[in-house]
Design a protein around this motif. Sequence first.
Motif, PDB file in Angstrom:
ATOM      1  N   ARG A 160      38.460  43.751  50.423  1.00 36.38           N
ATOM      2  CA  ARG A 160      38.630  43.438  49.005  1.00 36.38           C
ATOM      3  C   ARG A 160      37.318  42.916  48.420  1.00 36.38           C
ATOM      4  O   ARG A 160      36.907  43.316  47.334  1.00 36.38           O
ATOM      5  CB  ARG A 160      39.744  42.399  48.847  1.00 36.38           C
ATOM      6  N   HIS A 205      32.858  36.315  47.837  1.00 38.40           N
ATOM      7  CA  HIS A 205      33.248  35.168  48.660  1.00 38.40           C
ATOM      8  C   HIS A 205      34.646  35.433  49.223  1.00 38.40           C
ATOM      9  O   HIS A 205      35.589  35.593  48.458  1.00 38.40           O
ATOM     10  CB  HIS A 205      33.235  33.924  47.748  1.00 38.40           C
ATOM     11  N   GLU A 224      42.132  47.139  44.585  1.00 38.61           N
ATOM     12  CA  GLU A 224      41.792  47.392  43.177  1.00 38.61           C
ATOM     13  C   GLU A 224      41.329  46.119  42.481  1.00 38.61           C
ATOM     14  O   GLU A 224      40.411  46.139  41.673  1.00 38.61           O
ATOM     15  CB  GLU A 224      42.991  47.988  42.434  1.00 38.61           C
ATOM     16  N   MET A 225      41.956  44.991  42.825  1.00 35.62           N
ATOM     17  CA  MET A 225      41.513  43.718  42.253  1.00 35.62           C
ATOM     18  C   MET A 225      40.093  43.390  42.720  1.00 35.62           C
ATOM     19  O   MET A 225      39.303  42.830  41.980  1.00 35.62           O
ATOM     20  CB  MET A 225      42.472  42.588  42.655  1.00 35.62           C
ATOM     21  N   ALA A 283      37.858  45.469  43.077  1.00 33.99           N
ATOM     22  CA  ALA A 283      36.961  46.301  42.268  1.00 33.99           C
ATOM     23  C   ALA A 283      37.094  45.968  40.784  1.00 33.99           C
ATOM     24  O   ALA A 283      36.708  46.759  39.931  1.00 33.99           O
ATOM     25  CB  ALA A 283      37.269  47.776  42.506  1.00 33.99           C
ATOM     26  N   ASP A 320      46.656  47.529  45.675  1.00 33.32           N
ATOM     27  CA  ASP A 320      46.411  46.699  44.489  1.00 33.32           C
ATOM     28  C   ASP A 320      45.403  45.594  44.788  1.00 33.32           C
ATOM     29  O   ASP A 320      44.575  45.249  43.945  1.00 33.32           O
ATOM     30  CB  ASP A 320      47.721  46.071  43.981  1.00 33.32           C
TER      31      ASP A 320
END
Lengths: 293, 235
Positions: free
Chosen positions: B148, B83, B101-102, B104, B98
Amino acid sequence: MSFLQYLINGISIGAVYAIIALGYTMVYGIAKMLNFAHGDVIMVGAYISFSATNYLGVPAVLSIFIAMAVCTILGIIIEGLAYKPLRGTSSLAVLITAIGVSYFLQNAAQLIWGATPKNFTSIVTSAPISLFGGQLTITGEVIITIVASAVIMLALHFFTTKTKIGKAMRAVSEDRDAAQLMGINVNRTISTTFAIGSALAAIAGVLLCSTVPTLQPTTGSMPGIRAFTAAVFGGIGSIPGAMLGGILLGVIETFSKAYLSSQFSDAIVFLVLIIVLLVKPAGLLGKQVQEKV
Amino acid sequence: MSTILSVEDMHVYYGAIHAVKGVSFDVGEGEIVALIGANGAGKSTILKTVSGLLHPRSGNVIFDGKNISHTDAHKLVRHGLAHVPEGRRIFLQMTVQDNLEMGAFTQKDVSKEDLERMFTLFPRLKERRKQIAGTLSGGEQQMLAMSRALMSHPKLLMLDEPSMGLAPILVDQIFDIIQELHDAGTTILLVEQNASKALQIADRAYVLETGSITLSGTGAELAVSDEVRKAYLGG
């Protein structure tokens, strides 16, 4: 030379405040609450270390780890029983609960260990270092405290910038809903934060009582309030801010006691806080929160 | 075509306010489905309820064969739901890298291929990977928010107002990327105030008015419907 002596002692007591302030500031950053029971966790940590060495004959160094383990579990239990059910309710309810937890811990300690102060044996056994022909004395406690706080600071910095869980903590602190949409379990992250903060409180308790050896159920409250002040001073929510705020507070306090008045040292500390907040409302390193439209 | 998401007679409240009043719709695998409607019609509330940030008072949300009506948001990411919230909500104080990465977080580790895939899709992000996300422009922030979300390999990508606050040229760019993702097989549920843009790329669409669906059809049908033209496409 006495100036240098006061400065070093101030940094040392400030380093203890800084370690406590880290707990306040991390919990505030992530759970958006002021955990006023945090100071009392320090006291519990000191009592655990005291009991382990005096009643069980555990070596001093090992007693620190026992205190850390007990406080970690205590922190998780406090958060789960007292604060988690109030998630999403008014912040006033959480604040009052935190004050309640604080009194509960103090009274529980009094029930277990009695109201008579215990004489805490310092965990540091090394002799003080004497410099400049005895004009400057640096105690082992001072060295250990400063080194410990530096190590903690570096470790926390590494944890929050390099590890996945640490980054997740920053994500939760910045935007709780967005963090959930990444698959981050916010409740578990908050619980982890309390665990870390409480383990640090245990270290602070042992260091504090090694310097000021009187241990009683209210031992944690005044350092707790000073550390909270330090966290606000440095910018609440900011980890470097807590460190800077703690050390500055310790230095200001020691200098006030030495040069101005030992009775009014707290008043002077809070006066400085008020001035700083008037000039910089978010604290020294705090970020001005911008309202988004 | 199998159904990946189906919402059945969903009612959502904010306290006493009845924000979503018995909404039913579905999204098939590989489709772009758009929810259009005016501000306050309940579009974002629907997305928040599907992703688990809110829970319905009654009705069901079935995602990939499971009833997720009362499952919390953080668990749904693992099931393949992503979402991109309204206002992008990227982590402004963290770097671009970063943030990805969040995205993932539910993956075992951040794979190089995933990062490369995002940087191919959004080359601007590659140049800015070390930059603090708060310094990105609005369009770049939207690209970061989308990539993301894609880092979790979603079965369904939900986009809430991806064109909001962007210059027309960037709006076109974002919609091109949505089309590209669709062509690559991503299933998309799109919420938009920009009805004409949304209807151009949507396979099907639903029109929402004060918490209820008033019209539905293919994107092309709705784009020529009198009611839609009058209310949302400026005549």
